[in-house]
Design a protein around this motif. Structure first.
Motif: not given
Length: 240
Positions: A170-199
């Motif tokens: 969230k912080k990265a997206i807010e910072l980017a928008e202040k610099n006229n950069l906008f998210p095009i694509r986000i992939t959220r990475v989990k170790g396993t199906e049951s683990s929390p999102i890590k990256r």
């Protein structure tokens, strides 16, 4: 293990003098980053061993693949890794801090793809190893410096791709928008199906587009990798 070269399918990397060794984050970013816009110039910020720059040279026809590294041992080792690869004529590493590089280059060079696996530990904790701390801790290259700097070096239709902890998304997206950069694509990475999102893998561009969000799961069980992950990295890892 780290004293031996890390061998990929088309290149190998010496990393004995680098504080930060090759890890999944760098490989993920180097395989996930889209080349559909056919970048002719690429910049890897904080290259370390040179891994991501080498991956970009393998995957793309870009005539120029530049890298920046501030830590001297890592800089020297990345140069050696570049020189012994098949793409040494397209790879170049600058020994510089990012702020210094931006000041010098923003009016000279624009890149069609800027890519970075930045330092991400921001806890008030240090190992005592100055080189490793510089490689690992966010105060060495905070998002508040990385994102504005990247915006000044990006070509009009360029992409800026990073991998960061999910908690920083969230912080990265807010910072980017202040610099006229906008998210095009986000992939959220989990170790396993049951683990929390890590990256979060995020690609930014200079125009607002419909945002694509998906998820990547790395393992079904320990060392039993998902087909999605294997398909992503199969051009690089020897045993997948």
């Amino acid at each position: 293990m780290s004293q031996k070269p890390f061998k990929f399918k088309q290149f190998s990397i010496d990393q004995d003098r680098c504080a930060m060794k090759i890890g999944t984050d760098g490989v993920l970013l180097g395989t996930w980053s889209s080349l559909d816009h056919q970048p002719e110039s690429i910049l890897d910020i904080g290259t370390g061993t040179g891994l991501i720059a080498l991956m970009m040279a393998q995957r793309s026809d870009a005539e120029l693949v530049d890298a920046i590294e501030i830590e001297e041992n890592a800089y020297e080792q990345s140069v050696e890794n570049f020189e012994k690869s098949d793409w040494g004529d397209r790879l170049f590493c600058y020994h510089a801090g990012f702020d210094e590089f931006v000041d010098e280059m923003q009016d000279e060079e624009k890149y069609d793809l800027i890519i970075s696996n930045p330092p991400f530990y921001s806890e008030n904790y240090k190992t005592g190893d100055e080189n490793r701390d510089q490689a690992r801790f966010a105060d060495a290259l905070p998002l508040s410096e990385l994102i504005p700097g990247a915006s000044l070096l990006l070509s009009e239709n360029g992409h800026f791709d990073i991998i960061i902890p999910y908690a920083e998304e969230k912080k990265a997206i807010e910072l980017a928008e202040k610099n006229n950069l906008f998210p095009i694509r986000i992939t959220r990475v989990k170790g396993t199906e049951s683990s929390p999102i890590k990256r979060s893998l995020i690609s930014f561009g200079s125009t607002r587009e419909k945002l694509i969000i998906d998820e990547l799961i790395l393992e079904i069980s320990r060392h039993n990798y998902t087909e999605e992950f294997k398909n992503l990295v199969r051009d690089f890892y020897l045993k997948l």
